[in-house]
Design an enzyme around this catalytic site. Sequence first.
Site, short mmCIF file in Angstrom:
data_model
loop_
_atom_site.label_atom_id
_atom_site.label_comp_id
_atom_site.label_asym_id
_atom_site.label_seq_id
_atom_site.Cartn_x
_atom_site.Cartn_y
_atom_site.Cartn_z
N ASP A 1 34.50 33.45 47.63
CA ASP A 1 33.08 33.23 47.42
C ASP A 1 32.71 31.80 47.04
O ASP A 1 31.52 31.51 46.88
CB ASP A 1 32.54 34.18 46.35
CG ASP A 1 33.13 33.91 44.96
OD1 ASP A 1 34.35 33.69 44.88
OD2 ASP A 1 32.37 33.93 43.98
N CYS B 1 47.18 32.79 39.16
CA CYS B 1 47.46 31.51 38.53
C CYS B 1 46.88 31.53 37.11
O CYS B 1 45.66 31.64 36.95
CB CYS B 1 46.83 30.36 39.32
SG CYS B 1 46.95 28.77 38.45
N ARG C 1 46.98 26.83 41.46
CA ARG C 1 45.56 27.02 41.21
C ARG C 1 44.72 26.56 42.40
O ARG C 1 44.82 25.42 42.86
CB ARG C 1 45.15 26.24 39.94
CG ARG C 1 43.67 26.33 39.61
CD ARG C 1 43.34 25.55 38.34
NE ARG C 1 41.90 25.37 38.20
CZ ARG C 1 41.08 26.29 37.70
NH1 ARG C 1 41.57 27.44 37.31
NH2 ARG C 1 39.79 26.07 37.61
N ASP D 1 40.00 36.71 47.25
CA ASP D 1 39.71 36.30 45.88
C ASP D 1 39.32 37.57 45.12
O ASP D 1 38.82 38.53 45.72
CB ASP D 1 38.56 35.29 45.90
CG ASP D 1 38.03 34.99 44.52
OD1 ASP D 1 38.82 34.58 43.66
OD2 ASP D 1 36.82 35.18 44.32
N ARG D 2 39.54 37.58 43.81
CA ARG D 2 39.22 38.79 43.04
C ARG D 2 37.78 38.79 42.53
O ARG D 2 36.96 39.60 42.95
CB ARG D 2 40.20 38.94 41.86
CG ARG D 2 40.17 40.32 41.21
CD ARG D 2 40.98 40.35 39.91
NE ARG D 2 40.20 39.78 38.78
CZ ARG D 2 40.64 39.72 37.53
NH1 ARG D 2 41.84 40.18 37.22
NH2 ARG D 2 39.87 39.19 36.58
N ASP D 3 37.48 37.88 41.61
CA ASP D 3 36.20 37.90 40.90
C ASP D 3 35.09 37.29 41.74
O ASP D 3 35.18 36.15 42.19
CB ASP D 3 36.33 37.15 39.58
CG ASP D 3 37.43 37.72 38.70
OD1 ASP D 3 37.52 38.96 38.61
OD2 ASP D 3 38.21 36.93 38.12
N ASP E 1 31.93 39.55 39.13
CA ASP E 1 32.51 38.52 38.27
C ASP E 1 32.04 38.67 36.83
O ASP E 1 30.85 38.50 36.54
CB ASP E 1 32.15 37.13 38.81
CG ASP E 1 32.84 36.01 38.03
OD1 ASP E 1 33.81 36.30 37.30
OD2 ASP E 1 32.42 34.85 38.17
#
Length: 203
Positions: free
Chosen positions: A127, A90, A101, A13-15, A21
């Site tokens: 997360d 997404c 998503r 996951d990115r953020d 985030d």
Amino acid sequence: MGGTGTLKAVLFDRDGTLVVDVPYNGDPQLVRPMDGARAALLKIRGSGLATGVVSNQSGVARGLLTMDQVESVNRQVETVLGPFDVWEICPHGPEDGCECRKPAPGMILAACQTLGIMPNEAAFIGDIGADVQAATAAGSRSVLVPTPVTRQEEIDAAEVVALDLGHAVELLLGGRFAPAESAESAESAKRPAGRAAGQDPSA
């Protein structure tokens, strides 16, 4: 490649996982790596595994971001953390009913297809519960790395919980999935429950 289940890629996951985030961030200058992200990626890449990013970006559907802004931020993520082998984004909102998503598995399946691997040859680190659910639906392994926005019920439901990214990588590379021990450790970490009001945790 065959469906051996041997780990061949780690998706993130990115953020809130790779970078701090910043809700609906369209500004590359605000990109800051999470603690331990560089070291974790260095270890994974040094082990010969592919890496990828799988990220919900509903700010596009909400009119808060453009895809050009998202891609600009993604380029900055690669500037600070190094290149990834695959990106899946997404741009849809929760009401759009798409298959990509998270917690839907579409992006993880697409990333695996791009990498030429089976879903059970990938692991996904995120997360929040939607990350774990997407990995489970895809047939991939998952590791939850909680942050202050992670709900307690998401921690309780996750099969594997790590203290931080470094711990997550240790679990994956060591082939150890001892959820009881790691979940207990996660419980003791400083991790306030709940999310900020109005925040879309899965973006």
